[in-house]
Every structure is written in structure tokens, then in C-alpha cells.
Design a protein around this motif. Structure first.
Motif, mmCIF file in Angstrom:
data_model
loop_
_atom_site.group_PDB
_atom_site.id
_atom_site.type_symbol
_atom_site.label_atom_id
_atom_site.label_comp_id
_atom_site.label_asym_id
_atom_site.label_seq_id
_atom_site.Cartn_x
_atom_site.Cartn_y
_atom_site.Cartn_z
ATOM 1 N N LEU A 112 183.958 40.655 -16.696
ATOM 2 C CA LEU A 112 185.264 40.508 -16.077
ATOM 3 C C LEU A 112 185.992 39.268 -16.564
ATOM 4 N N SER A 113 185.468 38.591 -17.563
ATOM 5 C CA SER A 113 186.137 37.435 -18.144
ATOM 6 C C SER A 113 187.528 37.835 -18.635
ATOM 7 N N PRO A 114 188.552 37.033 -18.326
ATOM 8 C CA PRO A 114 189.915 37.343 -18.788
ATOM 9 C C PRO A 114 190.009 37.492 -20.302
ATOM 10 N N ASP A 115 189.117 36.846 -21.038
ATOM 11 C CA ASP A 115 189.148 36.946 -22.490
ATOM 12 C C ASP A 115 188.767 38.344 -22.977
ATOM 13 N N LEU A 116 188.012 39.082 -22.158
ATOM 14 C CA LEU A 116 187.571 40.416 -22.554
ATOM 15 C C LEU A 116 188.491 41.502 -22.016
ATOM 16 N N ILE A 117 188.982 41.330 -20.785
ATOM 17 C CA ILE A 117 189.920 42.290 -20.215
ATOM 18 C C ILE A 117 191.322 41.780 -20.491
ATOM 19 N N ALA A 118 191.800 42.035 -21.689
ATOM 20 C CA ALA A 118 193.064 41.452 -22.118
ATOM 21 C C ALA A 118 193.772 42.377 -23.092
ATOM 22 N N ARG A 119 195.094 42.177 -23.201
ATOM 23 C CA ARG A 119 195.873 42.945 -24.166
ATOM 24 C C ARG A 119 195.511 42.522 -25.594
ATOM 25 N N HIS A 120 195.330 41.215 -25.769
ATOM 26 C CA HIS A 120 194.927 40.717 -27.082
ATOM 27 C C HIS A 120 193.410 40.576 -27.097
ATOM 28 N N VAL A 121 192.767 41.375 -27.900
ATOM 29 C CA VAL A 121 191.312 41.344 -27.978
ATOM 30 C C VAL A 121 190.908 41.334 -29.448
ATOM 31 N N GLU A 122 189.905 40.536 -29.780
ATOM 32 C CA GLU A 122 189.388 40.472 -31.144
ATOM 33 C C GLU A 122 188.311 41.546 -31.335
ATOM 34 N N TYR A 123 188.176 42.028 -32.544
ATOM 35 C CA TYR A 123 187.147 43.038 -32.807
ATOM 36 C C TYR A 123 185.760 42.504 -32.456
ATOM 37 N N SER A 124 185.561 41.176 -32.656
ATOM 38 C CA SER A 124 184.252 40.578 -32.382
ATOM 39 C C SER A 124 183.932 40.589 -30.886
ATOM 40 N N ASP A 125 184.962 40.556 -30.026
ATOM 41 C CA ASP A 125 184.722 40.630 -28.581
ATOM 42 C C ASP A 125 184.037 41.951 -28.227
ATOM 43 N N ILE A 126 184.488 43.017 -28.851
ATOM 44 C CA ILE A 126 183.912 44.338 -28.583
ATOM 45 C C ILE A 126 182.522 44.444 -29.191
ATOM 46 N N VAL A 127 182.392 44.025 -30.435
ATOM 47 C CA VAL A 127 181.105 44.118 -31.133
ATOM 48 C C VAL A 127 180.020 43.327 -30.408
ATOM 49 N N GLU B 121 192.385 44.151 -37.283
ATOM 50 C CA GLU B 121 193.192 43.651 -36.176
ATOM 51 C C GLU B 121 193.341 44.773 -35.153
ATOM 52 N N ILE B 122 193.130 44.440 -33.882
ATOM 53 C CA ILE B 122 193.278 45.441 -32.824
ATOM 54 C C ILE B 122 194.646 45.254 -32.185
ATOM 55 N N GLU B 123 195.415 46.329 -32.171
ATOM 56 C CA GLU B 123 196.783 46.282 -31.675
ATOM 57 C C GLU B 123 196.859 46.805 -30.240
ATOM 58 N N TRP B 124 197.816 46.263 -29.488
ATOM 59 C CA TRP B 124 198.075 46.735 -28.118
ATOM 60 C C TRP B 124 199.414 47.457 -28.096
ATOM 61 N N ASP B 125 199.387 48.720 -27.656
ATOM 62 C CA ASP B 125 200.623 49.479 -27.525
ATOM 63 C C ASP B 125 201.123 49.334 -26.087
ATOM 64 N N LYS B 126 202.172 48.547 -25.933
ATOM 65 C CA LYS B 126 202.666 48.201 -24.599
ATOM 66 C C LYS B 126 203.128 49.426 -23.821
#
Length: 362
Positions: A43-58, A303-308
């Protein structure tokens, strides 16, 4: 000099310490361990976010064992399929209100009768390990228009089918069923008969609804829960699987009684579109699983994109194509919609396809 192990050394000094100091040190170590786990919460804000790095998921996608506090108050239903067997483990690691193994087919035979296939898949030791309500899915197999018309028009046929389903539910100690038929609004006799028989036995009836399907002409409380398949919005052209405004529209068109009993469908799979080598046009959207996504992210680091507008994430990898896949943020936002719209909760199709950390936010 004899070799003294670290365990022996700790034991030697611990034995000379006052008991109160030993207790204090044990409590301190436990507190530090708890704080360390809290820092890893999904539940860290860094993980549940519009801007997320591929490494966060991996780095975090397989964190199924992390138990986190959540403010989600709705029910959850997890579908599990034999062809994505990892789901059988997922439902033992996370608590769901209902678990629906995809086991049973109602098959039409050439002589006009029916048989129910799938009892060989029933796994009672697994059911006991899961320890929640087991409501297996029943769907059709080998039905043509003539068969469908018999079930729709002949009350006696629907009643025999309902009794056969109840017999299996009773035999295996299930808590109810999920009925997944493409034209549920036509199956009034079958649904009414199932409702009466299952409710007499204190069992649960859940019906799957397709988006924008006509209402079932029965009182809303005849069915305990509905699963609304709010996904597969984009299949022909690249785009989101379930735009959030579309999900809201589909919920708001439901009768309020039905909506209050609805579990909002969340796809645990994604889709990818690659370009046809000869024409340069996107190929029909192909379903992709969580493990595929992780592999592409590891290999390409895109790069992971967020579609608003749709509230979904997507990325592109050369040779793979354009990929739209659920994320912690997109799922969190849809869980909030389910509560804002007064729904009963959410359902997951299906948990063997998703990333393990998805379920920690529910």
C-alpha cells in the motif's frame, strides 16, 4: 582452543544477563521486525501511483505473503481455472469472500438430454485449505439455438437442470454456484428454479451478467449476487480493457436493487496489439497474463504510461507491441468506484492470470 559457534556465544552471554534485560531485548527486536515489514507494504504510495517504474512491478509483483491493512469493505470473489493453476495457491494466501473454481459444464447431448461434466476436478482437500465459501462456476457446452429454446421455453427442462445442479452442490458440500450463461435474461425458468432450490438448502446463487445486457425479468432478490463483466472494452483496436467512465456507466444503468448485489468484474489479464508486418495495422488484441508482462518489463525496461481518461496503465515494447495491463492504481480506483456506486464488492477474472500483489489491496 575449541571452536565456539555464534549460537553458543549468544547463549553464554544471555545466561549471564538479568531476565528483565533479556525480555526487553526480545521485545525490541520484535518491534524492529514489525517496522521493517511495514516499510514493505504494497500500500506504499510509491507503488499505488499513476507514475510507476517498470522496476516497481518487477521487484514487488510476487509479494503475495505481505499482509496489509486495507480500507476496502466490499466482498470479493475470485475465479480459479485449471489452465492457470497458480490461482489455486493465490486463494490460499489471500482471503476472498467467495472462491469460484471453473469446474462444471452443462453439456447438451444428441438425444436432447443433458449431462454435467467436471466432477473429476473437485478437490476437497484444497477446498478445506481455502477455508471460505466455495461457489463453483457452471456454464454451457454444446448448446445450439434449439437447445437454448428448450431451456427457455420448457419449464420442466429448466427444473430438471436446476435439480441436477443442486444434487452436485449437495454431494460436494459447496456453498452455492456461479451460473455463467451468455443470455441470462432469457433463462427466467432456470434462474427461478435454481433460486428456489438453492435457497431452500441455504445455498448462494450468483449470476454472471454481460455489459449492457437486458435486465433479468425477475425480482432483484431472487439472485444473491451478480458478477458484471466490466472488461474487454477494447479488442479490435489498441486501448484500455475497462475505461473507468464505461465501468461507471455500466453500473449506473443497473436497477438499484441489482446494483447493490453486484460484484464489479476486474480483469486480471491484459491485452497486447502488435503491428501486422505486411499492412502495418494493429493485430486483434491478444490476451496477456501477468507473467508475460513481468518478462517483457524485465527484458525491455520500458516507460510505463498512465492514460488519464481511462485510468489504466500501458507500455510499448518493440516486437511485442502495445500492452495494456491492470495495475495497483487502476484496480484501486475501480474498487473505489464499486463502493461509491453502492455495489456489493468486486470479482476477479481470474486470479491465476494476475500479479500476486494485486490482491493485497482488497
Amino acid at each position: 582452543m575449541p571452536h565456539i559457534t555464534s549460537v553458543q556465544l549468544r547463549a553464554k552471554y544471555a545466561s549471564s544477563m538479568p531476565l528483565s534485560i533479556v525480555v526487553f531485548l526480545v521485545i525490541l527486536l520484535l518491534q524492529l521486525a514489525c517496522e521493517g515489514n511495514a516499510e514493505q507494504t504494497v500500500l506504499s504510495p510509491d507503488l499505488i501511483a499513476r507514475h510507476v517504474e517498470y522496476s516497481d512491478i518487477v521487484n514487488h509483483h510476487d509479494s503475495a505473503v505481505l499482509k496489509t491493512e486495507t480500507d476496502y469493505e466490499g466482498e470479493t470473489l475470485a475465479f480459479v481455472t485449471p489452465w492457470n493453476a497458480h490461482g489455486y495457491d493465490v486463494v490460499k494466501q489471500h482471503h476472498f469472500t467467495y472462491v469460484s473454481p471453473v469446474w462444471f459444464n452443462i453439456r447438451a447431448l444428441s438425444d436432447g438430454s443433458f449431462t454435467i461434466e467436471g466432477q473429476h476436478d473437485v478437490d476437497k482437500p484444497w477446498m478445506e485449505e481455502v477455508g471460505t465459501k466455495i461457489v463453483p462456476r457452471f456454464t454451457h457446452a454444446g448448446w445450439d439455438r434449439a437447445v437454448l429454446e428448450r431451456v427457455v421455453k420448457e419449464e420442466s427442462v429448466a427444473d430438471v437442470m436446476a435439480q441436477s445442479i443442486l444434487d452436485i452442490v449437495t454431494k460436494h458440500g459447496f456453498d452455492g454456484i456461479v451460473l455463467d450463461m451468455p443470455v441470462a435474461h432469457y433463462l427466467v425458468h432456470l434462474i427461478a428454479s435454481l433460486s428456489a432450490k438453492l435457497h431452500t438448502a441455504s445455498k448462494t446463487l450468483i449470476i454472471v451478467l454481460a455489459p449492457s445486457s437486458p435486465a433479468i425479468p425477475l425480482p432483484g432478490d431472487v439472485v444473491d449476487r451478480y458478477v458484471l463483466m466490466t472488461y474487454d472494452h477494447s479488442t479490435l483496436e489498441p486501448g484500455p480493457n475497462a475505461p473507468i467512465s464505461w465501468v461507471e456507466d455500466e453500473l449506473e444503468r443497473l436497477d438499484p436493487e441489482v446494483r447493490s448485489r453486484t460484484l464489479v468484474g476486474l480483469n486480471m489479464y491484459g491485452r497486447r496489439w502488435n503491428l501486422d508486418a505486411s499492412s502495418g495495422t494493429p493485430v486483434l488484441g491478444e490476451p496477456v497474463l501477468g507473467r508475460d508482462v513481468v518478462n517483457w518489463l524485465e527484458e525491455a525496461g520500458p516507460e510505463i504510461e498512465w492514460d488519464k481518461e481511462s485510468a489504466e496503465h500501458w507500455f510499448e515494447v518493440p516486437g511485442v507491441g502495445e500492452v495494456w495491463y491492470p495495475s495497483l492504481k487502476s484496480l484501486k480506483m475501480r474498487s473505489e468506484v464499486s463502493m461509491e456506486e453502492g455495489c456489493a464488492g468486486v470479482s476477479f477474472w481470474e486470479v491465476g492470470q494476475g500479479l500476486d500483489y494485486f490482491y493485497s489491496i482488497f
